[in-house]
Design a protein around this motif. Structure first.
Motif, PDB file in Angstrom:
ATOM      1  N   THR A  88       0.873  -1.175   0.000  1.00 42.99           N
ATOM      2  CA  THR A  88       0.000   0.000   0.000  1.00 42.99           C
ATOM      3  C   THR A  88       0.903   1.216   0.000  1.00 42.99           C
ATOM      4  O   THR A  88       1.585   1.493   0.995  1.00 42.99           O
ATOM      5  N   THR A  89       0.944   1.942  -1.123  1.00 43.78           N
ATOM      6  CA  THR A  89       1.845   3.085  -1.218  1.00 43.78           C
ATOM      7  C   THR A  89       1.167   4.354  -0.714  1.00 43.78           C
ATOM      8  O   THR A  89      -0.017   4.590  -0.954  1.00 43.78           O
ATOM      9  N   ILE A  90       1.941   5.152  -0.018  1.00 40.17           N
ATOM     10  CA  ILE A  90       1.483   6.428   0.536  1.00 40.17           C
ATOM     11  C   ILE A  90       2.430   7.503   0.027  1.00 40.17           C
ATOM     12  O   ILE A  90       3.649   7.425   0.234  1.00 40.17           O
ATOM     13  N   VAL A  91       1.889   8.479  -0.685  1.00 38.72           N
ATOM     14  CA  VAL A  91       2.684   9.587  -1.211  1.00 38.72           C
ATOM     15  C   VAL A  91       2.072  10.893  -0.719  1.00 38.72           C
ATOM     16  O   VAL A  91       0.872  10.959  -0.436  1.00 38.72           O
ATOM     17  N   LEU A  92       2.886  11.933  -0.608  1.00 36.49           N
ATOM     18  CA  LEU A  92       2.380  13.193  -0.049  1.00 36.49           C
ATOM     19  C   LEU A  92       3.040  14.389  -0.706  1.00 36.49           C
ATOM     20  O   LEU A  92       4.136  14.282  -1.270  1.00 36.49           O
ATOM     21  N   ASP A  93       2.342  15.516  -0.641  1.00 34.57           N
ATOM     22  CA  ASP A  93       2.899  16.811  -1.036  1.00 34.57           C
ATOM     23  C   ASP A  93       3.545  17.440   0.187  1.00 34.57           C
ATOM     24  O   ASP A  93       2.880  17.667   1.205  1.00 34.57           O
ATOM     25  N   HIS A  94       4.841  17.742   0.091  1.00 33.33           N
ATOM     26  CA  HIS A  94       5.485  18.464   1.186  1.00 33.33           C
ATOM     27  C   HIS A  94       4.796  19.813   1.395  1.00 33.33           C
ATOM     28  O   HIS A  94       4.218  20.387   0.467  1.00 33.33           O
TER      29      HIS A  94
END
Length: 259
Positions: A48-54
């Motif tokens: 389960t990949t989790i990506v975010l905007d800094h």
């Protein structure tokens, strides 16, 4: 559109994809979660990949305040995990994302299962700085010239012919100028040298042999400083190894994470 609230009330935008054990993918300086668009799919059948905007990029808040630092960005990642109710995750950071990942492993060891540090540095006086010619090219007042320099630092000419774009690693074009300056300062002030030996997570250090943007000499420094870390150099790869050499890098990372 999901957002996590930080301890000081700021909003951090994130996305979740795939299935399996959680894997946080952390982008480079002045970049959004789209940094991972070409690569994320390599992991989504197993994780389960989790990506975010800094902060300062994408859909996240963009305060014009002295809140930007790699330890702070690490705390923001933990805020996202808290929002998702995830106690522990694999962490894979590249470039400034690797600097952030170091602080997650140092300050929140109970949250990190396995750690991958890609094309990154310990920073400070022990880190190996890019050459004067690279700094000069990136300081060119012509934005088109800077873009050309970045492309050359990220990818080989052969790959740029084969993949003419779009490129997701050249920075958030909509990022405010003040936030871009603050990101640059946050990355430049990173210095984890003294605390790297406290990292307990199994660690893989990845780097391209031809990386001039973040010199390859930083990789063995990290691997020697972090207890029992593994080091893998990818021949011929530049700073964007994770995209251009994804057929090598992604299986290496996935197999490492699965132990």
């Amino acid at each position: 559109m999901p957002f996590a609230k930080t301890s000081d009330g700021l909003a951090v935008h994130y996305e979740v994809h795939g299935r399996g054990r959680p894997l946080v993918l952390i982008s480079g300086q002045s970049n959004t979660l789209h940094w991972w668009d070409r690569v994320r799919g390599d992991f989504e059948s197993r994780f389960t990949t989790i990506v975010l905007d800094h902060l300062g990029t994408g859909e996240s808040d963009k305060p014009d305040a002295d809140v930007y630092s790699t330890p702070r960005f690490a705390a923001d990642v933990v805020s996202v995990l808290d929002d998702l109710g995830i106690d522990r995750a694999h962490v894979y950071g590249t470039s400034m994302g690797g600097r952030i990942a170091q602080w997650i492993a140092v300050r929140h060891p109970e949250r990190v299962d396995r750690l991958v540090l890609g094309c990154t540095s310990p920073g400070g006086r022990h880190g190996v700085e890019r050459g004067a010619d690279v700094r000069k090219a990136l300081a060119d007042p012509d934005p088109a010239a800077v873009r050309r320099a970045l492309l050359d630092l990220m990818y080989t000419p052969k790959w740029r012919v084969r993949v003419p774009g779009p490129y997701y690693t050249l920075g958030d074009r909509h990022m405010p100028a003040y936030a871009r300056r603050r990101h640059l300062r946050a990355s430049a002030r990173h210095d984890s040298w003294d605390v790297l030996p406290s990292i307990t997570a199994p660690t893989l250090v990845l780097h391209g042999t031809d990386d001039l943007f973040n010199p390859t000499a930083n990789a063995p420094l990290l691997a020697e400083r972090i207890p029992d870390a593994r080091l893998h150099l990818i021949p011929g790869a530049r700073h964007g190894y994770f995209e251009e050499f994804r057929d090598v890098a992604s299986p290496l990372v996935a197999d490492f994470l699965e132990g």
